[in-house]
Design an enzyme around this catalytic site. Structure first.
Site, PDB file in Angstrom:
ATOM      1  CG  HIS A  40      -1.866  -1.183   1.269  1.00  0.00           C
ATOM      2  ND1 HIS A  40      -2.177  -1.988   0.176  1.00  0.00           N
ATOM      3  CD2 HIS A  40      -2.507  -1.730   2.325  1.00  0.00           C
ATOM      4  CE1 HIS A  40      -2.997  -2.957   0.589  1.00  0.00           C
ATOM      5  NE2 HIS A  40      -3.197  -2.827   1.868  1.00  0.00           N
ATOM      6  CG  ASP A 106      -6.006  -4.085  -0.668  1.00  0.00           C
ATOM      7  OD1 ASP A 106      -5.361  -5.012  -0.143  1.00  0.00           O
ATOM      8  OD2 ASP A 106      -6.694  -3.296  -0.003  1.00  0.00           O
TER       9      ASP A 106
END
Length: 152
Positions: A40, A106
């Protein structure tokens, strides 16, 4: 203690922690015998920007260590698509180490109230990586090299 066994297998470690805690983890990270993938984009509020001292430290250290960054989950770093602050982070990283950037969706987007539309995550790619050659590198060549699979 697990890292030497991972190194024997040619594996890497994927890390999820707020990059602002890098100084706390740095002594251990420097000793790891395996590549590290920071999930991330460093998992910190993107509005703090590229001038954040710890982000600048990360960019500099990434030149000396086998650190990779997964361009994933901008909605975890910034509320509104098309995530302009995340774009700035991606541009800074792609200037410093384009050969160690990866993309990830994700999916299945756990622990978020409203999952993003995966298409919106793909649509941001031309903004993040405006050059077609760079997109090829991030989406195909880099993961092939890290995960040791053919790029064709």
């Amino acid at each position: 203690s697990l890292a030497p066994r991972l190194a024997e297998r040619g594996w890497h470690v994927q890390l999820l922690f707020d990059l602002r805690k890098l100084p706390l983890h740095l002594p251990r990270l420097r000793r790891l015998p395996v590549p590290c993938v920071f999930d991330h984009m460093g998992y910190f509020p993107a509005n703090l920007g590229v001038d954040l001292p710890v982000f600048q430290q990360f960019l500099a250290l990434a030149q000396d260590y086998p650190w990779w960054v997964k361009l994933s989950a901008p909605y975890r770093l910034e509320a509104e698509a098309p995530w302009p602050h995340c774009s700035e982070l991606v541009h800074a990283m792609s200037e410093q180490f384009p050969e160690r950037l990866l993309w990830g969706s994700d999916w299945p987007h756990v622990a978020v109230a409203t999952p993003p539309n995966t298409q919106s995550l793909l649509n941001v790619m031309p903004r993040w990586l405006p050059d077609a050659r760079l997109r090829q590198q991030v989406l195909v060549e880099n993961p092939a090299r890290l995960y040791d699979f053919p790029s064709t």
